[in-house]
Design an enzyme around this catalytic site. Structure first.
Site, PDB file in Angstrom:
ATOM      1  N   LYS A  70       4.807  -1.159  19.667  1.00  0.00           N
ATOM      2  CA  LYS A  70       4.439  -2.490  19.149  1.00  0.00           C
ATOM      3  C   LYS A  70       5.617  -3.454  19.005  1.00  0.00           C
ATOM      4  CE  LYS A  70       0.293  -1.244  16.541  1.00  0.00           C
ATOM      5  NZ  LYS A  70      -0.405  -1.365  15.258  1.00  0.00           N
ATOM      6  N   ASP A 106      -4.060  -7.161  13.989  1.00  0.00           N
ATOM      7  CA  ASP A 106      -4.251  -6.308  12.793  1.00  0.00           C
ATOM      8  C   ASP A 106      -4.603  -7.161  11.578  1.00  0.00           C
ATOM      9  OD1 ASP A 106      -3.943  -3.699  13.638  1.00  0.00           O
ATOM     10  OD2 ASP A 106      -1.762  -3.714  13.410  1.00  0.00           O
TER      11      ASP A 106
HETATM   12  N1  LIG Z   1      -8.443  -0.602   9.544  1.00  0.00           N
HETATM   13  C1  LIG Z   1      -7.675  -0.926  10.570  1.00  0.00           C
HETATM   14  O1  LIG Z   1      -8.065  -1.660  11.463  1.00  0.00           O
HETATM   15  C2  LIG Z   1      -6.261  -0.410  10.632  1.00  0.00           C
HETATM   16  C3  LIG Z   1      -5.313  -1.001  11.483  1.00  0.00           C
HETATM   17  C4  LIG Z   1      -4.009  -0.504  11.500  1.00  0.00           C
HETATM   18  C5  LIG Z   1      -3.678   0.578  10.691  1.00  0.00           C
HETATM   19  N2  LIG Z   1      -4.636   1.139   9.908  1.00  0.00           N
HETATM   20  C6  LIG Z   1      -4.327   2.263   9.017  1.00  0.00           C
HETATM   21  O2  LIG Z   1      -3.344   1.817   8.097  1.00  0.00           O
HETATM   22  C7  LIG Z   1      -2.570   2.921   7.647  1.00  0.00           C
HETATM   23  C8  LIG Z   1      -1.082   2.548   7.686  1.00  0.00           C
HETATM   24  O3  LIG Z   1      -0.707   2.366   9.040  1.00  0.00           O
HETATM   25  P1  LIG Z   1       0.724   1.762   9.431  1.00  0.00           P
HETATM   26  O4  LIG Z   1       0.700   1.539  10.888  1.00  0.00           O
HETATM   27  O5  LIG Z   1       1.073   0.654   8.525  1.00  0.00           O
HETATM   28  O6  LIG Z   1       1.676   3.007   9.102  1.00  0.00           O
HETATM   29  P2  LIG Z   1       3.242   2.982   8.801  1.00  0.00           P
HETATM   30  O7  LIG Z   1       3.892   1.829   9.470  1.00  0.00           O
HETATM   31  O8  LIG Z   1       3.722   4.364   9.076  1.00  0.00           O
HETATM   32  O9  LIG Z   1       3.336   2.718   7.216  1.00  0.00           O
HETATM   33  C9  LIG Z   1       2.808   3.614   6.313  1.00  0.00           C
HETATM   34  C10 LIG Z   1       2.898   3.016   4.901  1.00  0.00           C
HETATM   35  O10 LIG Z   1       2.157   3.854   4.016  1.00  0.00           O
HETATM   36  C11 LIG Z   1       3.001   4.250   2.935  1.00  0.00           C
HETATM   37  N3  LIG Z   1       2.520   5.564   2.503  1.00  0.00           N
HETATM   38  C12 LIG Z   1       2.129   6.608   3.279  1.00  0.00           C
HETATM   39  N4  LIG Z   1       1.646   7.604   2.516  1.00  0.00           N
HETATM   40  C13 LIG Z   1       1.733   7.169   1.231  1.00  0.00           C
HETATM   41  C14 LIG Z   1       1.396   7.746  -0.034  1.00  0.00           C
HETATM   42  N5  LIG Z   1       0.863   8.957  -0.130  1.00  0.00           N
HETATM   43  N6  LIG Z   1       1.608   7.004  -1.147  1.00  0.00           N
HETATM   44  C15 LIG Z   1       2.149   5.768  -1.067  1.00  0.00           C
HETATM   45  N7  LIG Z   1       2.498   5.182   0.094  1.00  0.00           N
HETATM   46  C16 LIG Z   1       2.296   5.880   1.212  1.00  0.00           C
HETATM   47  C17 LIG Z   1       4.415   4.184   3.474  1.00  0.00           C
HETATM   48  O11 LIG Z   1       5.290   4.034   2.402  1.00  0.00           O
HETATM   49  P3  LIG Z   1       6.897   4.216   2.551  1.00  0.00           P
HETATM   50  O12 LIG Z   1       7.383   2.981   3.220  1.00  0.00           O
HETATM   51  O13 LIG Z   1       7.348   4.324   1.138  1.00  0.00           O
HETATM   52  O14 LIG Z   1       7.103   5.473   3.348  1.00  0.00           O
HETATM   53  C18 LIG Z   1       4.294   2.922   4.352  1.00  0.00           C
HETATM   54  O15 LIG Z   1       4.389   1.770   3.539  1.00  0.00           O
HETATM   55  C19 LIG Z   1      -2.943   4.094   8.545  1.00  0.00           C
HETATM   56  O16 LIG Z   1      -3.843   4.935   7.847  1.00  0.00           O
HETATM   57  C20 LIG Z   1      -3.667   3.433   9.717  1.00  0.00           C
HETATM   58  O17 LIG Z   1      -4.643   4.276  10.289  1.00  0.00           O
HETATM   59  C21 LIG Z   1      -5.896   0.654   9.841  1.00  0.00           C
END
Ligand SMILES: NC(=O)c1ccc[n+]([C@@H]2O[C@H](COP(=O)([O-])OP(=O)(O)OC[C@H]3O[C@@H](n4cnc5c(N)ncnc54)[C@H](OP(=O)(O)O)[C@@H]3O)[C@@H](O)[C@H]2O)c1
Length: 282
Positions: A70, A106
């Site tokens: 990305k 997104d």
């Molecule tokens: N609905 C949709 O259309 C859509 C679109 C995109 C993504 N998503 C979902 O969004 C989620 C995040 O995706 P991403 O791409 O942003 O991932 P990412 O860039 O890896 O970021 C993950 C984030 O979650 C935090 N995190 C993970 N586990 C945690 C926990 N147990 N407690 C507190 N914070 C936690 C991390 O915190 P730290 O920075 O402290 O590590 C970070 O801020 C995923 O589940 C993905 O499937 C959904």
């Protein structure tokens, strides 16, 4: 004359095999009687430049980018939308008039899903849990759609502060970072609370962000980015406290709908797309 050539779209990622977007887009193409295909293609990081050149060579209508492409894809595009340029990441490329145009759907998917629930962002105080890719895209789009204040709460302080600084420097929205302590309290005047973390995503369906749920008020609109399962423990806890809830499925469907429109120029059959996703996650 017969036309045996399909219009091509798809996704580049690594890993990518379990990406469900193809199911949604193909359902929409069929519903609209379009001879389009959505290909799920594994592209290794070192091959991204060649893969993007192939979008031009094959005359593809566009492509989605997922992990780990990305950010790196920005180097192979001709133009960027305002949101994509602020976020610094692209998940959708449109190939139009010989140019590759980068967009980030997104956050736009989230905002559209929220508006569909009758919620406006104008002047609202948004509290975001998380500061990863999804949280960043949503925060920027909320700011561009008139949010008055954004509070970012993240475990990793550096990432959280960086997002708050980005919002303050590149948008008109005020933003601040709050450290994530054990059972963090949600600011009382929060109007829209978003779980932007992956806590609760399948198979860890009993996980939930570690906040003080007693601080979730009944006047808050509480949203989750997690879409599998659709009804997360986080949303259930919020609903039990009288809050209005918005699932991550809406965001996913609206994003896919936006991609469909950007590539085909047609209105997306949103209901068909949502049904296809629900069936897939059953
Ligand atoms: N609905 C949709 O259309 C859509 C679109 C995109 C993504 N998503 C979902 O969004 C989620 C995040 O995706 P991403 O791409 O942003 O991932 P990412 O860039 O890896 O970021 C993950 C984030 O979650 C935090 N995190 C993970 N586990 C945690 C926990 N147990 N407690 C507190 N914070 C936690 C991390 O915190 P730290 O920075 O402290 O590590 C970070 O801020 C995923 O589940 C993905 O499937 C959904």
């Amino acid at each position: 004359m017969k036309n045996y050539r399909a219009e091509l779209t798809g996704v580049f990622g690594d890993p990518v095999d379990d990406n469900p977007t193809g199911v949604v887009e193909e359902a929409a193409f069929q519903a609209k009687g379009l001879n389009y295909r959505y290909l799920t293609i594994r592209v290794l990081p070192e091959d991204l430049e060649t893969a993007m050149a192939s979008v031009r060579v094959f005359g593809m209508k566009g492509i989605n980018l997922t992990m780990p492409h990305k950010i790196k894809v920005l180097g192979f595009l001709d133009e960027l939308s305002e949101a994509a340029s602020i976020i610094g990441a692209v998940n959708t490329v449109i190939h139009r008039d010989g140019k590759l145009y980068g967009e980030n759907t997104d956050g736009k998917g989230f905002v559209t899903a929220l508006k569909k629930e009758g919620m406006s962002l104008e002047g609202k105080h948004v509290t975001m849990l998380g500061a990863g890719g999804a949280a960043r895209a949503i925060c920027v789009e909320c700011a561009l759609n008139g949010a008055g204040q954004i509070t970012v709460i993240n475990r990793n302080a550096e990432r959280g502060k960086e997002l708050a600084t980005l919002l303050n420097e590149r948008t008109n929205c005020r933003a601040e970072y709050l450290a994530w302590e054990k059972e963090t309290k949600i600011p009382e005047d929060t109007e829209i609370l978003i779980n932007g973390t992956s806590a609760g995503f399948s198979p860890n369906v009993n996980d939930r962000p570690d906040i003080d749920y007693a601080s979730v008020g009944e006047k808050m609109c509480v949203c989750d980015v997690v879409f599998h399962p659709v009804e997360t423990v986080f949303l259930r806890e919020a609903a039990e406290r009288g809050a209005k809830t918005v699932t991550g499925l809406g965001m996913l469907v609206q994003q896919a709908a936006l991609n469909f429109t950007l590539w085909t120029g047609m209105e997306a059959p949103v209901d068909v797309m949502e049904e296809a996703l629900r069936k897939e996650f059953e």
